[in-house]
Design a protein around this motif. Structure first.
Motif, PDB file in Angstrom:
ATOM      1  N   GLU A  31      56.656  48.562  35.955  1.00 36.81           N
ATOM      2  CA  GLU A  31      57.532  49.286  36.876  1.00 36.81           C
ATOM      3  C   GLU A  31      57.021  50.717  37.101  1.00 36.81           C
ATOM      4  O   GLU A  31      56.945  51.197  38.234  1.00 36.81           O
ATOM      5  CB  GLU A  31      58.958  49.316  36.316  1.00 36.81           C
ATOM      6  N   VAL A  32      56.647  51.386  36.028  1.00 32.71           N
ATOM      7  CA  VAL A  32      56.124  52.749  36.168  1.00 32.71           C
ATOM      8  C   VAL A  32      54.788  52.717  36.927  1.00 32.71           C
ATOM      9  O   VAL A  32      54.503  53.605  37.738  1.00 32.71           O
ATOM     10  CB  VAL A  32      55.981  53.438  34.787  1.00 32.71           C
ATOM     11  N   ALA A  33      54.002  51.679  36.715  1.00 24.15           N
ATOM     12  CA  ALA A  33      52.743  51.555  37.466  1.00 24.15           C
ATOM     13  C   ALA A  33      53.040  51.430  38.956  1.00 24.15           C
ATOM     14  O   ALA A  33      52.390  52.075  39.785  1.00 24.15           O
ATOM     15  CB  ALA A  33      51.943  50.351  36.964  1.00 24.15           C
ATOM     16  N   ARG A  34      54.051  50.636  39.311  1.00 27.03           N
ATOM     17  CA  ARG A  34      54.404  50.482  40.736  1.00 27.03           C
ATOM     18  C   ARG A  34      54.873  51.803  41.329  1.00 27.03           C
ATOM     19  O   ARG A  34      54.490  52.170  42.442  1.00 27.03           O
ATOM     20  CB  ARG A  34      55.505  49.419  40.905  1.00 27.03           C
ATOM     21  N   TRP A  35      55.672  52.549  40.581  1.00 28.62           N
ATOM     22  CA  TRP A  35      56.110  53.865  41.069  1.00 28.62           C
ATOM     23  C   TRP A  35      54.896  54.767  41.307  1.00 28.62           C
ATOM     24  O   TRP A  35      54.830  55.496  42.287  1.00 28.62           O
ATOM     25  CB  TRP A  35      57.001  54.562  40.039  1.00 28.62           C
ATOM     26  N   SER A  36      53.948  54.710  40.375  1.00 34.54           N
ATOM     27  CA  SER A  36      52.767  55.583  40.483  1.00 34.54           C
ATOM     28  C   SER A  36      51.946  55.211  41.716  1.00 34.54           C
ATOM     29  O   SER A  36      51.452  56.092  42.428  1.00 34.54           O
ATOM     30  CB  SER A  36      51.916  55.474  39.219  1.00 34.54           C
ATOM     31  N   LEU A  37      51.799  53.908  41.946  1.00 30.77           N
ATOM     32  CA  LEU A  37      51.057  53.466  43.128  1.00 30.77           C
ATOM     33  C   LEU A  37      51.766  53.943  44.396  1.00 30.77           C
ATOM     34  O   LEU A  37      51.141  54.459  45.319  1.00 30.77           O
ATOM     35  CB  LEU A  37      50.932  51.935  43.134  1.00 30.77           C
ATOM     36  N   GLU A  38      53.065  53.814  44.403  1.00 32.57           N
ATOM     37  CA  GLU A  38      53.855  54.191  45.574  1.00 32.57           C
ATOM     38  C   GLU A  38      53.772  55.705  45.837  1.00 32.57           C
ATOM     39  O   GLU A  38      53.652  56.140  46.978  1.00 32.57           O
ATOM     40  CB  GLU A  38      55.322  53.784  45.334  1.00 32.57           C
ATOM     41  N   LEU A  39      53.799  56.491  44.770  1.00 30.41           N
ATOM     42  CA  LEU A  39      53.916  57.940  44.926  1.00 30.41           C
ATOM     43  C   LEU A  39      52.565  58.659  44.883  1.00 30.41           C
ATOM     44  O   LEU A  39      52.508  59.880  44.826  1.00 30.41           O
ATOM     45  CB  LEU A  39      54.868  58.496  43.858  1.00 30.41           C
ATOM     46  N   GLY A  40      51.478  57.889  44.917  1.00 25.72           N
ATOM     47  CA  GLY A  40      50.157  58.497  45.075  1.00 25.72           C
ATOM     48  C   GLY A  40      49.464  58.897  43.785  1.00 25.72           C
ATOM     49  O   GLY A  40      48.482  59.643  43.814  1.00 25.72           O
ATOM     50  N   GLY A  41      49.945  58.402  42.658  1.00 22.78           N
ATOM     51  CA  GLY A  41      49.312  58.757  41.387  1.00 22.78           C
ATOM     52  C   GLY A  41      48.408  57.658  40.862  1.00 22.78           C
ATOM     53  O   GLY A  41      48.098  56.693  41.569  1.00 22.78           O
ATOM     54  N   HIS A  42      48.019  57.815  39.631  1.00 24.81           N
ATOM     55  CA  HIS A  42      47.165  56.839  38.967  1.00 24.81           C
ATOM     56  C   HIS A  42      47.986  56.116  37.901  1.00 24.81           C
ATOM     57  O   HIS A  42      49.119  56.511  37.615  1.00 24.81           O
ATOM     58  CB  HIS A  42      45.935  57.557  38.403  1.00 24.81           C
TER      59      HIS A  42
ATOM     60  N   LEU B 200      53.041  40.487  28.994  1.00 24.17           N
ATOM     61  CA  LEU B 200      52.765  40.394  30.424  1.00 24.17           C
ATOM     62  C   LEU B 200      54.091  40.407  31.188  1.00 24.17           C
ATOM     63  O   LEU B 200      54.217  40.987  32.253  1.00 24.17           O
ATOM     64  CB  LEU B 200      52.009  39.089  30.689  1.00 24.17           C
ATOM     65  N   ASN B 201      55.086  39.740  30.618  1.00 22.83           N
ATOM     66  CA  ASN B 201      56.460  39.790  31.130  1.00 22.83           C
ATOM     67  C   ASN B 201      57.378  39.442  29.964  1.00 22.83           C
ATOM     68  O   ASN B 201      56.911  39.262  28.839  1.00 22.83           O
ATOM     69  CB  ASN B 201      56.644  38.829  32.318  1.00 22.83           C
ATOM     70  N   ARG B 202      58.638  39.363  30.242  1.00 22.26           N
ATOM     71  CA  ARG B 202      59.622  39.186  29.181  1.00 22.26           C
ATOM     72  C   ARG B 202      59.283  38.031  28.220  1.00 22.26           C
ATOM     73  O   ARG B 202      59.517  38.121  27.017  1.00 22.26           O
ATOM     74  CB  ARG B 202      60.995  38.938  29.812  1.00 22.26           C
ATOM     75  N   ASN B 203      58.745  36.948  28.798  1.00 24.06           N
ATOM     76  CA  ASN B 203      58.557  35.735  27.989  1.00 24.06           C
ATOM     77  C   ASN B 203      57.136  35.488  27.509  1.00 24.06           C
ATOM     78  O   ASN B 203      56.908  34.545  26.758  1.00 24.06           O
ATOM     79  CB  ASN B 203      59.010  34.508  28.796  1.00 24.06           C
ATOM     80  N   THR B 204      56.199  36.270  27.973  1.00 17.60           N
ATOM     81  CA  THR B 204      54.794  35.942  27.713  1.00 17.60           C
ATOM     82  C   THR B 204      54.045  37.107  27.094  1.00 17.60           C
ATOM     83  O   THR B 204      54.055  38.212  27.639  1.00 17.60           O
ATOM     84  CB  THR B 204      54.077  35.594  29.055  1.00 17.60           C
ATOM     85  N   LEU B 205      53.375  36.851  25.978  1.00 14.76           N
ATOM     86  CA  LEU B 205      52.482  37.872  25.417  1.00 14.76           C
ATOM     87  C   LEU B 205      51.297  38.032  26.353  1.00 14.76           C
ATOM     88  O   LEU B 205      50.812  37.051  26.921  1.00 14.76           O
ATOM     89  CB  LEU B 205      51.965  37.424  24.047  1.00 14.76           C
ATOM     90  N   ALA B 206      50.816  39.269  26.510  1.00 15.55           N
ATOM     91  CA  ALA B 206      49.632  39.472  27.343  1.00 15.55           C
ATOM     92  C   ALA B 206      48.431  38.840  26.638  1.00 15.55           C
ATOM     93  O   ALA B 206      48.206  39.101  25.455  1.00 15.55           O
ATOM     94  CB  ALA B 206      49.392  40.958  27.562  1.00 15.55           C
TER      95      ALA B 206
ATOM     96  N   LYS C 246      44.800  43.466  35.478  1.00 17.89           N
ATOM     97  CA  LYS C 246      44.895  42.644  36.684  1.00 17.89           C
ATOM     98  C   LYS C 246      46.288  42.744  37.312  1.00 17.89           C
ATOM     99  O   LYS C 246      46.438  42.744  38.531  1.00 17.89           O
ATOM    100  CB  LYS C 246      44.555  41.185  36.351  1.00 17.89           C
ATOM    101  N   GLN C 247      47.302  42.850  36.454  1.00  9.50           N
ATOM    102  CA  GLN C 247      48.668  43.003  36.951  1.00  9.50           C
ATOM    103  C   GLN C 247      48.782  44.263  37.837  1.00  9.50           C
ATOM    104  O   GLN C 247      49.433  44.240  38.876  1.00  9.50           O
ATOM    105  CB  GLN C 247      49.586  43.160  35.731  1.00  9.50           C
ATOM    106  N   VAL C 248      48.126  45.337  37.423  1.00  6.83           N
ATOM    107  CA  VAL C 248      48.158  46.576  38.215  1.00  6.83           C
ATOM    108  C   VAL C 248      47.313  46.406  39.485  1.00  6.83           C
ATOM    109  O   VAL C 248      47.724  46.794  40.577  1.00  6.83           O
ATOM    110  CB  VAL C 248      47.662  47.783  37.382  1.00  6.83           C
ATOM    111  N   VAL C 249      46.145  45.799  39.323  1.00  8.70           N
ATOM    112  CA  VAL C 249      45.266  45.579  40.485  1.00  8.70           C
ATOM    113  C   VAL C 249      46.026  44.775  41.546  1.00  8.70           C
ATOM    114  O   VAL C 249      46.000  45.109  42.732  1.00  8.70           O
ATOM    115  CB  VAL C 249      43.962  44.858  40.062  1.00  8.70           C
ATOM    116  N   ASP C 250      46.721  43.729  41.097  1.00 11.08           N
ATOM    117  CA  ASP C 250      47.463  42.885  42.035  1.00 11.08           C
ATOM    118  C   ASP C 250      48.586  43.653  42.727  1.00 11.08           C
ATOM    119  O   ASP C 250      48.986  43.307  43.836  1.00 11.08           O
ATOM    120  CB  ASP C 250      48.052  41.665  41.311  1.00 11.08           C
TER     121      ASP C 250
END
Ligand code: ZN
Length: 281
Positions: free
Chosen positions: A212-223, A234-240, A248-252
């Motif tokens: 979620e913070v990564a998405r905010w950063s992408l939206e607001l022009g940060g890294h 990776l998500n609530r149910n899955t270990l990365a 890859k999650q951020v790249v996507d």
């Protein structure tokens, strides 16, 4: 036109253990391999802690040297960043590896509570770490756990103890420190832009709010920062399954916000970091 985003991968940290998630890289070869996979996936900055063989945090400069050298060989141009955090030893031990001249080092400019302890960064230690970084030509990444640390970094830049332009990482989601809060996040950005218009910034969400913070950063022009140090799922149910999977999650997520992963050269230009050091033969 898409805007490049520097993706930091924090591969190991000092807390998650193999029995929390077997993908956490501990040995030197695991760390090099995991960084290489993350680099191939789109990360161009690696944040490093090292461990002893029993998984405990290490401050051994030799281990840092071997990891950095291997990473430079396998990931041409990647920006190497060491942690000078509280688990890289005590007092001046925390900067004991800076003579290795990584491209960057983390620098917390104030103290804060962590889940089970105080993360103490006394003014004398902060000044000494900054001085060592200046001596070795290392760019600090300011770790901002709250607003005062941004002001402190700006004041250190003004007094010449930090060489600008500043790069600040907003850290949110550490238990007992600043929670993940969108309004505060936007206020951080606004304040940084006001005080240091040439500064760059990265958003780091710890735990389940990482993406979620990564998405905010992408939206607001940060890294963006991701990696198993901050979040093992990776998500609530899955270990990365790997650091690369988190990258890859951020790249996507980039495309939706008109962003793309920066190349290593772009990342260096954006952070005003000079050419990559060639690995030893
Ligand atoms: Zn760290």
């Amino acid at each position: 036109m898409t805007v490049p985003c520097i993706i930091t991968v924090a591969i190991t940290g000092s807390l998650p253990r193999k029995n929390d998630n077997p993908a956490v890289p501990i040995t030197i070869s695991e760390q090099i391999e995991s960084t290489h996979e993350a680099f191939e996936a789109g990360a161009t900055l690696v944040h490093l802690h090292v461990r002893n063989d029993d998984e405990s945090p290490s401050s051994d400069p030799d281990r840092f040297a071997q990891v950095i050298d291997g990473i430079r060989k396998h990931c041409p141009g990647i920006i190497t960043q060491v942690s000078t955090g509280g688990r890289s030893g005590a007092g001046h031990e925390r900067g004991g590896m800076l003579y290795l001249k990584p491209d960057m080092a983390s620098l917390a400019t104030g103290s804060v509570n962590f889940p089970t302890r105080v993360y103490d960064n006394e003014p004398e230690l902060v000044d000494w770490l900054a001085q060592e970084m200046r001596k070795y030509g290392i760019k600090p990444e300011i770790e901002a756990f709250d607003l005062s640390m941004i002001f402190q970094a700006v004041s250190m830049q003004k007094s010449g103890s930090i060489v600008g332009p500043l790069h600040v990482q907003f850290v949110m989601g550490v238990k007992n420190a600043m929670p993940v809060d969108r309004e505060v996040f936007e206020f951080y950005i606004k304040t940084l832009k006001r005080l240091a218009p040439d500064a760059t910034w990265t958003g780091a969400g710890i735990g389940r709010n990482q993406i979620e913070v990564a998405r905010w950063s992408l939206e607001l022009g940060g890294h963006c920062r991701t990696g198993l140090e901050d979040n093992i799922r990776l998500n609530r149910n899955t270990l990365a399954p790997s650091n690369a999977a988190l990258v890859k999650q951020v790249v996507d997520a980039c495309e939706r916000f008109g962003r793309r992963p920066a190349t290593a050269d772009e990342a260096r230009a954006l952070l005003s970091i000079s050419e990559a050091v060639r690995p030893s033969a």
